[in-house]
Design a protein around this motif. Structure first.
Motif, mmCIF file in Angstrom:
data_model
loop_
_atom_site.group_PDB
_atom_site.id
_atom_site.type_symbol
_atom_site.label_atom_id
_atom_site.label_comp_id
_atom_site.label_asym_id
_atom_site.label_seq_id
_atom_site.Cartn_x
_atom_site.Cartn_y
_atom_site.Cartn_z
ATOM 1 N N THR A 58 0.829 -1.207 0.000
ATOM 2 C CA THR A 58 0.000 0.000 0.000
ATOM 3 C C THR A 58 0.862 1.256 0.000
ATOM 4 O O THR A 58 1.774 1.393 0.818
ATOM 5 N N THR A 94 -8.828 12.736 -3.730
ATOM 6 C CA THR A 94 -10.025 12.498 -4.547
ATOM 7 C C THR A 94 -11.228 13.308 -4.084
ATOM 8 O O THR A 94 -12.213 13.407 -4.799
ATOM 9 N N LYS A 122 -10.443 13.460 0.970
ATOM 10 C CA LYS A 122 -10.120 12.032 0.940
ATOM 11 C C LYS A 122 -8.792 11.850 0.219
ATOM 12 O O LYS A 122 -8.586 12.377 -0.875
ATOM 13 N N GLU A 124 -6.078 8.902 -1.116
ATOM 14 C CA GLU A 124 -5.992 7.484 -1.454
ATOM 15 C C GLU A 124 -4.606 7.147 -1.996
ATOM 16 O O GLU A 124 -3.888 8.006 -2.499
ATOM 17 N N ASN A 125 -4.273 5.859 -1.880
ATOM 18 C CA ASN A 125 -3.036 5.329 -2.466
ATOM 19 C C ASN A 125 -1.814 6.075 -1.949
ATOM 20 O O ASN A 125 -0.939 6.485 -2.714
ATOM 21 N N VAL A 166 -1.589 8.974 7.193
ATOM 22 C CA VAL A 166 -2.359 8.215 6.196
ATOM 23 C C VAL A 166 -1.671 6.879 5.952
ATOM 24 O O VAL A 166 -0.456 6.823 5.728
ATOM 25 N N THR A 169 -5.595 4.836 2.741
ATOM 26 C CA THR A 169 -6.732 5.722 2.478
ATOM 27 C C THR A 169 -7.111 6.455 3.760
ATOM 28 O O THR A 169 -7.107 5.874 4.839
ATOM 29 N N LYS A 170 -7.415 7.743 3.622
ATOM 30 C CA LYS A 170 -7.810 8.546 4.766
ATOM 31 C C LYS A 170 -8.940 9.477 4.363
ATOM 32 O O LYS A 170 -8.807 10.266 3.431
ATOM 33 N N GLU A 171 -10.078 9.368 5.062
ATOM 34 C CA GLU A 171 -11.172 10.309 4.870
ATOM 35 C C GLU A 171 -11.097 11.365 5.970
ATOM 36 O O GLU A 171 -11.030 11.027 7.151
#
Length: 222
Positions: A58, A94, A122, A124-125, A166, A169-171
């Motif tokens: 990841t 994103t 958000k 991601e990756n 992170v 993924t982190k919202e």
């Protein structure tokens, strides 16, 4: 007495020696830091074949320009190290939205202007730190009545900062509550803007929002 000579006979025995070796597979970034647990294939006889594969990690992408030449082969006496190298991802932002929520009007000299800065984002990756900064530029001279501990006030500008860790993924769903009193208002409207800046190590995203508050005619806001 006759001398007698007895001839001796030697017996010899052979011992089979097993030659063994080991194979360890490492996963590293381009700074030679290990980013995943190594894989030990165990001890086996020299000449035994082995096969290795890269991991999906990841936040990282396999560097195919540095694939190990000994990814597959045969055991030897001693140890074989196989190293897969990875490049850290820049990350994808994103979702990215800042909003300022406050009253529609103020109508008294004693009114306090209470509002909330909200942010939704958000990532991601990505693996690493993400830093969010909200910058709230006040249109008039102001006095802070109350402010979130993560915010600072200087030269009529409020700056709120927080950092997140992170892991893939982190919202982010964040809010900052602020109360101010304005002075020297010269218009019948207060137009106030806020901007956001979400920064990763090699990537960033910005957004802006503004709020318009009406000052009733004939009133003074201090």
């Amino acid at each position: 007495l006759d001398d007698k000579v007895t001839e001796g006979k030697e017996d010899s025995a052979s011992t089979r020696v097993e030659i063994k070796g080991t194979v360890n597979v490492y996963f590293k970034d381009n700074n030679d830091n290990e980013i995943a647990t190594k894989v030990a294939l165990g001890e086996k006889l020299a000449g035994t074949s082995y096969t290795t594969t890269a991991k999906n990690i990841t936040g990282y992408t396999l560097d195919e320009t540095k694939l190990p030449s000994n990814a597959n082969g045969n055991y030897i006496e001693g140890n074989i190290d196989v190293v897969y190298y990875y490049t850290k991802n820049d990350g994808d932002i994103t979702e990215n939205e800042v909003t300022k929520i406050g009253p529609d009007y103020v109508s008294s000299i004693s009114d306090t202007f209470d509002y909330t800065l909200t942010y939704k984002g958000k990532v991601e990756n990505y693996v690493g730190k993400a830093t969010l900064t909200l910058t709230d530029r006040l249109p008039y001279d102001a006095t802070i009545v109350d402010i979130d501990d993560r915010c600072e006030f200087n030269n009529n500008t409020i700056t709120c900062t927080t950092t997140y860790v992170v892991d893939g993924t982190k919202e982010i769903d964040e809010s900052f509550n602020i109360s101010v009193k304005y002075s020297n208002i010269v218009s019948d409207k207060i137009v106030n803007s806020v901007s956001s800046n979400l920064v990763l190590e090699n990537n960033s995203a910005t957004d802006e929002d503004e709020i318009e508050t009406e000052v009733y005619k004939g009133t003074v806001v201090a």
